[in-house]
Design a protein around this motif. Sequence first.
Motif, PDB file in Angstrom:
ATOM      1  N   TYR A  28       4.782  11.381 -51.630  1.00 12.45           N
ATOM      2  CA  TYR A  28       5.166  12.663 -52.714  1.00 12.45           C
ATOM      3  C   TYR A  28       5.858  13.433 -51.946  1.00 12.45           C
ATOM      4  O   TYR A  28       5.179  13.752 -50.812  1.00 12.45           O
ATOM      5  N   ASP A  71       7.395  18.185 -56.104  1.00 16.44           N
ATOM      6  CA  ASP A  71       6.573  17.503 -56.943  1.00 16.44           C
ATOM      7  C   ASP A  71       5.009  17.836 -56.704  1.00 16.44           C
ATOM      8  O   ASP A  71       4.226  17.009 -56.154  1.00 16.44           O
ATOM      9  N   HIS A 106       5.381  11.669 -59.057  1.00 17.08           N
ATOM     10  CA  HIS A 106       6.275  10.614 -59.088  1.00 17.08           C
ATOM     11  C   HIS A 106       6.148  10.011 -57.772  1.00 17.08           C
ATOM     12  O   HIS A 106       6.424  10.551 -56.582  1.00 17.08           O
TER      13      HIS A 106
END
Length: 500
Positions: free
Chosen positions: A454, A459, A464
Motif C-alpha cells: 500500500y 491511500d 488498493h
Amino acid sequence: MSKLTALCTLALTVSVSSFGHAKPNIIFVLVDDLGYADVGFNGSTYYETPNIDRLAGEGLVLENSYMYPTCSPSRTAIATGKQSFRTGVYTVPVLERGSDQENIFSRWTVGEEHTMYSQPLADSGYKSIHLGKWHLVGPYPKEEMEGTWPRSEKLDQPDPWDYSWAAYHKSEACAKYYPRGRGYLKNIGGTYRGDPALEIDGYKGETGGYFAPFNNPFMDQKNPKDKWLTDHLTTEAIDFMDEHKDEPFFVNLHYYTVHRPIRGRSPELVEKYVNKSGDPVTGQGMQAKPKDKLKSAEYASMIESLDDNIGRIADYLERNNLRENTLILFSSDNGQNVGANKTLRGKKGWIYEGGIRVPTFMNWPGKIKPRRSKTPISGLDYFPTFMEVAGIKYNGVLDGDSIVGLFTGEPRNLQERPLFWHLASRFHHGTCSVIRKNNFKLIQFLKDGSLELYNLEKDPAETHNLAAEHPEVAQKLLRELTGWRKQNSIPLPPESPLDY
C-alpha cells in the motif's frame, strides 16, 4: 544492591541531561485503545478533547505514530525497547486462535533478562510511579517461566472475579515482574489483567471496574480518593508529583480508559453525546440504533473524562512552575476498539492502519518546536528517547531510536529508516511480517508468503493492493524485510513454508 539492579547498572552510565542542569521530569500518558481519530487534534468533531488538543497544539504532533495491533506486544515493546521476536510477546495470549502449527503461542510475562526503561531511570535518580494498566506479567508467571517453550497450547487466565492469583502476585517472589521490582516506588492499580473489570460478572458487572469499589488488589479499596477510576489514578499521580516536585520524577500514567467495558462517566455527559450530531467523516456518533447510539455516547463521555484529567495534570504543573522542565508524552497502545474511524482500515487487532496508527504528541515548552510531523515513529523509540532526555547512556539492546531530533527538526535518518513488525501468532488475521518505509507498507503473510503493498500517502485507507501493479517496489521491500528476519534469526510458525 540486588542482582537485578546490579545488572541494570552495568548497562548504563549517567550524564547530565543535554537539556539543562536539572534533569527534566517526564510524564508518559498511555491511553488504552484510543484510536487515531478519537481526539480533536486528529480531526474528531464528535469527541471533545480541548485540554489534550491545547497541549498537542503547543507541542509536536506525530501523525505517523505506530504500535502493535494489540496491547501486550505494544506495552512490552514500549517498556523494553525490544521487538516482539526478542520477548516472545506477539499478542494477548487469550486472544490467539488456531493450533501450535499456525502460531508460535505468545508469552505473557516479561522476564528479568529484559530491562525496562524504569530501571535505568531509577538508577539515575528519578522518583517513579506506575499508575493503571501494567499487563506485563501473566496470571501464573511461575508456571509460565518454568514451562517449556514453544508451547503446544496458548496461555489462559482466570475469571475476573477469581482472586486465587492475587496472594502470589503481591508476594516478594513475584515482585520482580511488577513495577516495584522494576524501579518504581509505587504501583497504583497495575495487575496482570488488561482491563479493570475485577468484579463478579466482569464486563457485565454494574461498575465494570470504573466505579468504586474497584476490586483491585493493588489499589486502596477502603478509602479511594475518587470514585471514578480515571479521576482516582490522576489524583494519585498529582499527589506523587507534589511529593517529589523538588527532584526529578517519572510518571508512568497508563490509564485503563477507554478499554472495555464501556461505562458512562455520568448521566449528564452521556445525555449530552446522545443528543449531539455525529461526524459523517469518521462515523463517530452516527449509529442509527438507540442502543448503539447510547454506547457511542458512553464511550464519548469516557474520552471527555480523560481530557478533563489531562487538564488537571497540566494545571498542576503550571501552578507549581513545573511546565518548563517537564516533558509530556501522550499516546495509545493500539488502534480503537469500540470507537469508529472510517478514514482508516481496520481497528484493534488488525495490522492495517486503523489497528496500529495511534494519536501521539510530545509537549515540552521551549524544548519542542510546535508543529505536526509526518516522520514515522514507533513505540520502540520511547525507551531510547527517555534515555537521551534524562542524560543516560544506555548500552543494552534496543530496537528503536531516540526521536529527540524531532523536537526541533526532521532528521533524515528517522525519515528514511524502515519500521518493522513481526506477528507470529494469530488473532484477527494470519501471522505476518511488515515493513513500512518511504510511504510504502508491505505485508507478508507467513502462511503462504502472499503480499499486500500500500502507498500510505495516496491511500491511507489501504483500499488498493499494489503488489501486482508494482512488483519492483514489493520485491525491494520484501528483500529488506526477509533480510531483517534472517539477520535476527526471527522464528516463523511451524506451518510457514518460508525459509526466513
